[in-house]
Scaffold this active site. Structure first.
Site, PDB file in Angstrom:
ATOM      1  N   ARG A   1       0.853  -1.183   0.000  1.00 46.58           N
ATOM      2  CA  ARG A   1       0.000   0.000   0.000  1.00 46.58           C
ATOM      3  C   ARG A   1       0.891   1.235   0.000  1.00 46.58           C
ATOM      4  O   ARG A   1       1.845   1.311   0.786  1.00 46.58           O
ATOM      5  CB  ARG A   1      -0.904   0.013   1.251  1.00 46.58           C
ATOM      6  CG  ARG A   1      -2.071  -0.952   1.181  1.00 46.58           C
ATOM      7  CD  ARG A   1      -3.133  -0.503   0.166  1.00 46.58           C
ATOM      8  NE  ARG A   1      -4.232  -1.432   0.028  1.00 46.58           N
ATOM      9  CZ  ARG A   1      -4.366  -2.348  -0.928  1.00 46.58           C
ATOM     10  NH1 ARG A   1      -3.424  -2.493  -1.848  1.00 46.58           N
ATOM     11  NH2 ARG A   1      -5.425  -3.131  -0.991  1.00 46.58           N
TER      12      ARG A   1
ATOM     13  N   GLU B   1      -3.600   7.603  -5.443  1.00 47.73           N
ATOM     14  CA  GLU B   1      -3.768   6.855  -6.698  1.00 47.73           C
ATOM     15  C   GLU B   1      -4.994   7.361  -7.444  1.00 47.73           C
ATOM     16  O   GLU B   1      -6.071   7.443  -6.849  1.00 47.73           O
ATOM     17  CB  GLU B   1      -3.903   5.359  -6.393  1.00 47.73           C
ATOM     18  CG  GLU B   1      -2.608   4.778  -5.846  1.00 47.73           C
ATOM     19  CD  GLU B   1      -2.669   3.279  -5.561  1.00 47.73           C
ATOM     20  OE1 GLU B   1      -3.704   2.647  -5.851  1.00 47.73           O
ATOM     21  OE2 GLU B   1      -1.674   2.755  -5.054  1.00 47.73           O
TER      22      GLU B   1
ATOM     23  N   HIS C   1      -0.787  -0.016  -9.927  1.00 44.47           N
ATOM     24  CA  HIS C   1      -1.529  -0.906  -9.021  1.00 44.47           C
ATOM     25  C   HIS C   1      -2.171  -2.087  -9.779  1.00 44.47           C
ATOM     26  O   HIS C   1      -3.388  -2.276  -9.731  1.00 44.47           O
ATOM     27  CB  HIS C   1      -2.604  -0.122  -8.262  1.00 44.47           C
ATOM     28  CG  HIS C   1      -2.989  -0.788  -6.970  1.00 44.47           C
ATOM     29  ND1 HIS C   1      -3.376  -0.113  -5.858  1.00 44.47           N
ATOM     30  CD2 HIS C   1      -3.028  -2.098  -6.625  1.00 44.47           C
ATOM     31  CE1 HIS C   1      -3.656  -0.950  -4.882  1.00 44.47           C
ATOM     32  NE2 HIS C   1      -3.447  -2.176  -5.325  1.00 44.47           N
TER      33      HIS C   1
HETATM   34  P1  NAD Z   1      -1.731 -10.767   4.966  1.00 48.67           P
HETATM   35  O1  NAD Z   1      -2.704 -10.223   5.924  1.00 48.67           O
HETATM   36  O2  NAD Z   1      -1.784 -12.199   4.585  1.00 48.67           O
HETATM   37  O3  NAD Z   1      -0.237 -10.484   5.508  1.00 48.67           O
HETATM   38  C1  NAD Z   1       0.172  -9.251   6.041  1.00 48.67           C
HETATM   39  C2  NAD Z   1       1.311  -9.524   7.027  1.00 48.67           C
HETATM   40  O4  NAD Z   1       1.783  -8.280   7.530  1.00 48.67           O
HETATM   41  C3  NAD Z   1       0.863 -10.345   8.226  1.00 48.67           C
HETATM   42  O5  NAD Z   1       1.686 -11.473   8.415  1.00 48.67           O
HETATM   43  C4  NAD Z   1       0.983  -9.373   9.395  1.00 48.67           C
HETATM   44  O6  NAD Z   1       1.370 -10.033  10.590  1.00 48.67           O
HETATM   45  C5  NAD Z   1       2.070  -8.446   8.904  1.00 48.67           C
HETATM   46  N1  NAD Z   1       2.049  -7.169   9.603  1.00 48.67           N
HETATM   47  C6  NAD Z   1       0.994  -6.481  10.132  1.00 48.67           C
HETATM   48  N2  NAD Z   1       1.421  -5.352  10.726  1.00 48.67           N
HETATM   49  C7  NAD Z   1       2.766  -5.328  10.565  1.00 48.67           C
HETATM   50  C8  NAD Z   1       3.775  -4.415  10.975  1.00 48.67           C
HETATM   51  N3  NAD Z   1       3.471  -3.306  11.675  1.00 48.67           N
HETATM   52  N4  NAD Z   1       5.062  -4.698  10.660  1.00 48.67           N
HETATM   53  C9  NAD Z   1       5.375  -5.816   9.965  1.00 48.67           C
HETATM   54  N5  NAD Z   1       4.468  -6.733   9.564  1.00 48.67           N
HETATM   55  C10 NAD Z   1       3.173  -6.474   9.855  1.00 48.67           C
HETATM   56  O7  NAD Z   1      -1.839  -9.826   3.677  1.00 48.67           O
HETATM   57  P2  NAD Z   1      -1.416 -10.171   2.184  1.00 48.67           P
HETATM   58  O8  NAD Z   1      -2.569 -10.769   1.463  1.00 48.67           O
HETATM   59  O9  NAD Z   1      -0.101 -10.872   2.189  1.00 48.67           O
HETATM   60  O10 NAD Z   1      -1.239  -8.674   1.603  1.00 48.67           O
HETATM   61  C11 NAD Z   1      -0.087  -7.898   1.932  1.00 48.67           C
HETATM   62  C12 NAD Z   1      -0.215  -6.499   1.372  1.00 48.67           C
HETATM   63  O11 NAD Z   1      -0.308  -6.537  -0.058  1.00 48.67           O
HETATM   64  C13 NAD Z   1      -1.454  -5.735   1.821  1.00 48.67           C
HETATM   65  O12 NAD Z   1      -1.084  -4.382   2.059  1.00 48.67           O
HETATM   66  C14 NAD Z   1      -2.357  -5.778   0.624  1.00 48.67           C
HETATM   67  O13 NAD Z   1      -3.243  -4.698   0.636  1.00 48.67           O
HETATM   68  C15 NAD Z   1      -1.361  -5.703  -0.494  1.00 48.67           C
HETATM   69  N6  NAD Z   1      -1.856  -6.212  -1.799  1.00 48.67           N
HETATM   70  C16 NAD Z   1      -1.529  -5.482  -2.912  1.00 48.67           C
HETATM   71  C17 NAD Z   1      -1.939  -5.926  -4.166  1.00 48.67           C
HETATM   72  C18 NAD Z   1      -1.593  -5.133  -5.385  1.00 48.67           C
HETATM   73  O14 NAD Z   1      -2.370  -5.125  -6.310  1.00 48.67           O
HETATM   74  N7  NAD Z   1      -0.452  -4.498  -5.427  1.00 48.67           N
HETATM   75  C19 NAD Z   1      -2.674  -7.109  -4.279  1.00 48.67           C
HETATM   76  C20 NAD Z   1      -2.971  -7.841  -3.119  1.00 48.67           C
HETATM   77  C21 NAD Z   1      -2.549  -7.366  -1.878  1.00 48.67           C
END
Ligand code: NAD
Length: 533
Positions: A239, A268, A286
C-alpha cells in the site's frame, strides 16, 4: 432452533462473474441461478425476496432498503476486496453474511512483486524503450544480480511468505520482520525473523508486504531509510502510504538508495508525483492483482464460498457475523464487545508472538461459544488484519498463522452468572483475563492472572505488577503526577500468598514510554504494561 433448509436455493447474479465461477454454481443440482446484470433498482427490489444469495460487484448498493426487502437472503458475495457498496452492520443484524475474496490474487501480487524487482535490477523498462527507439546500447544497461544478496521482507503473510520462498530459489538470503507472525510459520518456510532495525541494516532489497494500519503508515520514512544499507533497493507492492514519498525521493536523488520499484502510491492515481520523473524508479499502476488467473480464482472462490455458506453454514471470508435474528444480535452484542475487549487487552499486554488462545465459558454465556471465541480472536488479530477487520474469518486467519484455539464450556455458573476466561500463551509469556457482564449488559474485567478486580473496560490503563510493600502505590502515583498524567482510578488486585500484587490504574492521559520505564525501575515494581480499550 435448527434452521430448516430449503429444497432449492435461488441465486441472483447481478454483477459480471467469469464463466468458471458461474459454472460451479449452475452445477449444483439444488441451485437455480439467475443472471440479471444491469437490473434496474426497482426491479431488483421487487424480485430480491425470492433469493437466498446475491452475487454482485460494486454496481449494486446493498443498503437497508434492499436488505429489508430481501426476506430470504443469507449471503451477499462480492469479488475482490472492496465492500464499500454494502451496509455490513445492517447485513449482520439481518443475519446476512457478506463475503469477499481476499487471497484470490495472492499469487498475482507475488509474481508482480518479483517482476518489478527484476525490471529494476536489470533496467528492463528503459532497455525496452531504448531498443524500440532504434538504439542498440548494450553497455548502457548494466544490471545487478539477486543471487547472494539479502532480501528483507516486512510482513510475512500470504504474499510476503510466497515472495520469500520464490526468492530463496534465486539463492537470496531471506529475512523478515513481522511482529505478529508465529515463529512456527516462519521456521516452516526457513525465514529467520529479525527486529526491524536489523532488517533495515542488513537488507540489500527491502520489500513491503504488510497491510496499511496506523502502525505501518509511513513506516519507511527518512529515519528508517537512513538506517538502511547504502545503495539498497526498495519494493512496494503493498500500500502506498506505508512509504513516505518525500523521504524516498530524497534518498533516490541523493544516491542513498539505488532504486525503487512500486506498484502502489500514496495517492492513486499519483498526481504530480516526483518519483515518477526519476530514472531509478520502476512504476506500475496498481496492477499487482491483475492476472487472468487471479480473476478466475476470484470467480471460483466466490462460487465455492456461496455453496459452502448456503449448504454447509461455512462462512470463510465473510466480513461480518451473520446472526439468526435481530433479537439475538441485540442479546449477544454486549457479550461480543466484552469478548473483543478481552482480546484487545491481551494482545496489548502479553509480550511475544501468540501461539495459543484458550477460552473457558461459564454459565449462560456458554450458549454463544462460537461467536464469542471469534470475537476474542478478532480483538487479538485486529492490529494485524487487513483494512477490513473481519469477524467470521478470524478463525481462518488464526489457523493460517498457526495459532491454536481451544474452548471449553460449562453451564454451571461460578462466582458470576456469566464468566469468560481467556488465556493467551505466547512464545514468551502467558496471561489469563476473565470478564463478565453485570445484569447481562455492563461489561467488567474481573480477574487478571488470578487477581480479583472490578474494572470497566473502557479508556487508557496501566497494569502495575508489584510486591506489596508499603509506599509503592505512592511512589508510582508521584511519578505519574510529575509526568502530568492524571490518575482516574486505581484498582488493586486481591493479594496472593507470594505477596505479589496487581493494580489496574486508569489514566486520563497517554503515559510516555520513559515514564513507564521510570516506574519499572522502582524497587518493588515488577512490570508495567499500558493498554487502551
Ligand atoms: P496478509 O494479511 O496475509 O499479511 C500481512 C502480514 O503483515 C501479516 O503477516 C501481518 O502479521 C504483517 N504485519 C501487520 N502489521 C505489521 C507491521 N506493523 N510490521 C510488519 N508486519 C506487519 O496480507 P497479504 O494478502 O499478504 O497482503 C499484503 C499487502 O499486499 C497488503 O497491504 C495488501 O493490501 C497488499 N496487496 C496489494 C496488491 C496489489 O495489487 N499491489 C494485491 C494484493 C494485496
Amino acid at each position: 432452533m435448527e434452521e430448516v433448509k430449503p429444497d432449492r436455493y435461488r441465486i441472483l447474479v447481478t454483477g459480471e462473474i467469469l464463466p468458471e465461477g458461474l459454472a460451479l454454481l449452475q452445477a449444483e443440482p439444488d441451485f437455480q441461478v439467475d443472471v440479471r446484470t444491469g437490473l434496474p433498482r426497482a426491479e431488483l427490489l421487487k424480485i430480491i425476496p425470492a433469493y437466498h444469495a446475491l452475487v454482485t460487484r460494486s454496481e449494486t448498493a446493498i443498503d437497508r432498503e434492499l436488505l429489508d426487502a430481501a426476506e430470504n437472503l443469507k449471503v451477499v458475495a462480492r469479488g475482490g476486496v472492496g465492500l464499500d457498496n454494502v451496509d455490513i452492520d445492517y447485513a449482520s443484524q439481518k443475519g446476512v453474511a457478506v463475503m469477499n475474496t481476499p487471497g484470490a490474487n495472492t499469487i498475482a501480487a507475488v509474481e508482480h512483486t518479483i517482476g518489478i524487482l527484476l525490471a529494476l535490477c536489470r533496467r528492463i523498462p528503459w532497455a525496452h524503450h531504448s531498443v524500440r527507439s532504434g538504439e542498440w546500447k548494450r553497455k548502457k544497461f548494466l544490471g545487478t544480480q539477486l543471487q547472494g544478496k539479502t532480501l528483507g521482507i516486512i510482513g510475512l503473510g500470504r504474499i510476503g511468505s510466497r515472495v520469500a520462498t520464490r526468492l530463496q530459489a534465486f539463492e537470496m538470503q531471506v529475512i523478515a520482520y513481522d511482529p505478529y507472525v508465529s515463529v512456527d510459520k516462519a521456521e516452516q518456510i526457513g525465514v529467520p525473523l529479525v527486529e526491524f532495525d536489523e532488517l533495515l541494516q542488513r537488507s540489500d532489497v527491502l520489500t513491503i508486504h504488510a497491510p496499511l494500519t496506523e502502525e505501518t503508515f509511513h513506516m519507511i520514512s527518512a529515519s528508517e531509510i537512513a538506517r538502511m544499507k547504502d545503495r539498497a533497493l526498495l519494493v512496494n507492492a503493498a500500500r502506498g502510504p506505508i512509504v513516505d514519498p518525500e523521504a524516498l525521493y530524497e534518498a533516490l536523488t541523493s544516491g542513498k538508495l539505488a532504486g525503487a520499484a512500486m506498484d502502489v502510491f500514496e495517492e492513486e492515481p499519483p498526481k504530480g508525483c516526483k518519483l515518477l520523473q526519476l530514472d531509478n524508479v520502476v512504476a506500475t499502476p496498481h496492477i499487482g492483482a491483475n492476472t487472468v488467473e487471479a480473476q478466475i480464482n476470484v470467480a471460483v472462490q466466490l462460487a465455492e464460498q456461496v455453496i459452502a455458506a448456503l449448504k454447509r453454514d461455512e462462512f470463510e471470508n465473510s466480513v461480518n457475523m451473520p446472526i439468526a435474528s435481530r433479537e439475538e444480535y441485540q442479546r449477544l452484542r454486549p457479550f461480543l464487545e466484552l469478548a473483543e475487549k478481552i482480546g484487545k487487552l491481551q494482545v496489548q499486554t502479553v509480550p511475544g508472538r501468540v501461539a495459543e488462545v484458550s477460552v473457558e465459558y461459564y454459565g449462560e454465556i456458554s450458549k454463544y461459544v462460537k461467536p464469542l471465541t471469534v470475537a476474542v480472536l478478532k480483538g487479538i488479530l485486529a492490529p494485524i488484519l487487513r483494512e477490513k477487520v473481519n469477524y467470521i474469518n478470524a478463525p481462518y486467519i488464526a489457523d493460517e498463522r498457526h495459532i491454536r484455539v481451544r474452548q471449553t464450556r460449562s453451564f454451571e455458573p461460578v462466582d458470576y452468572t456469566n464468566l469468560m476466561r481467556v488465556t493467551v500463551t505466547t512464545d514468551q509469556a502467558e496471561q489469563t483475563v476473565a470478564g463478565t457482564l453485570l445484569s447481562r449488559t455492563i461489561p467488567r474485567i474481573v480477574e487478571i492472572d488470578g487477581f480479583g478486580l472490578d474494572v470497566e473496560p473502557s479508556g487508557r490503563f496501566l497494569i502495575v505488577r508489584n510486591y506489596d510493600r508499603p509506599g509503592v502505590i505512592g511512589r508510582v502515583g508521584t511519578i505519574l503526577g510529575n509526568a502530568g498524567v492524571n490518575i482516574a482510578e486505581w484498582r488493586l488486585g486481591r493479594l496472593r500468598r507470594d505477596e505479589e500484587a496487581l493494580a489496574i490504574v486508569k489514566v486520563d492521559d497517554p503515559v510516555p514510554k520513559a515514564v513507564i520505564e521510570e516506574i519499572e525501575r522502582l524497587d518493588d515494581v515488577v512490570r508495567v504494561l499500558p493498554f487502551e480499550l
